[in-house]
Design an enzyme around this catalytic site. Sequence first.
Site: not given
Ligand SMILES: [Zn+2]
Length: 415
Positions: A54, A56, A149, A207, A210, A306
């Site tokens: 995981h 980005h 997102q 996701h 979170e 992450d």
């Molecule tokens: Zn993430």
Amino acid sequence: MKITNCRIPGTPELCDILIENGVFKKIAPNLTDVSGQTIDAEGRLISPPFVEPHIHLDAALTAGDPEWNASGTLFEGIELWARRKTTLSEQDVIERAVATVKMCALNGIQFIRTHVDVTDPDLVALRAMTQVRTMVRDLCEMQIVAFPQDGILSFPNGRGLMEEAVKLGVDALGAIPHGEFMRDYGVESLKFIMKLAEDNGLLVDVHCDEIDDEQSRFLEVLAALAISYGNGRKVTASHTCAMGSYNDAYTYKLMGVLQKAGLSFVSCPTESIHLQGRMDTYPKRRGLTRVKELLAAGLNVCFAQDSIMDPWYPMGNGHILNVLFHGLHIAQLTGRGEIDRSLEMITTNSAKALGIEDRYGLEPGKPASLLILDADSVYNAVRCQSPPLYSIRNGEIIARTEPAKKILAADSLGG
Ligand SMILES: [Zn+2]
């Protein structure tokens, strides 16, 4: 290639590893066959390659541009990224993503699942990342997750952008149900991607929850959908931070549903302890999912980085053993047995989440990919965060570390 004097977890005596045509041929003590190059591991620990499940890569290395995240919250990170996103070009994304993959490769990572923001009408980052996936294939196998997102129902044409992402060739579909404007949108977003994934034979990585909100209960929705589709092995719940705030009675019920669903969990311990708990005074929550309890319930849990220097997290350098080290502290997995098993959380557990088990692991017949760690045991590898001296992929050395020497002056004991 032959690697001699290898310490393999679970095998009492030292082994030799014989590699032919990029594939493990034999792993056994005292192999006499010699073909080409020989590396003497000198009793060091052999591990399958590290996996980063995981990250980005589209946002990596943008920390401070346009501004540093002063509050340290997820929300300020999202605001800053929305501004940075307007300046993205394919070249910009490619350069940063490739540089970040190289950092990961130097630290023993050979498989990467990257989320890519698709709440962009032009899908600039996604177009770039599909090129990166090909460019870096000698260093790592990359999976791309279409990550909305700013939401699927809360963003203009969110559903259409997810469908467009499928056409551009993603490996997995994401969602951010707790970030949608309201709960119903969150539930609908999960129904939408699970159907789209089923129709296109794709993996799912959400996701999920979170947030430190104990009312954020999208994990149960994702698990229930996985049960009805019967595809839990293809579904990953990332973060699930809210589970750290759920009451125990609800969690008890939820665990049963999760066990039926059989999905995988990714926790990002350094990122979550940094971003979560920011609205608390004291006691201040750790913001992590219930890693220890999920493992005890027999569920598949792995750790991930992450971020590497992005609007959400100012640190990071590809050193996933460091993330494991901190994760063990934060999740209180510091019993000796827990430490001895912990390497699984950045290797085999992650491989299971990515669905790559058919080409992963130290077994004859599989691609000859491995790490020689500068340690004689898992315990010492984790304790000292030992670098991989060699990262070997399909029988080729792709990265090496020459450890720095630390030397105590001869008279420092006052003799
Ligand atoms: Zn993430």
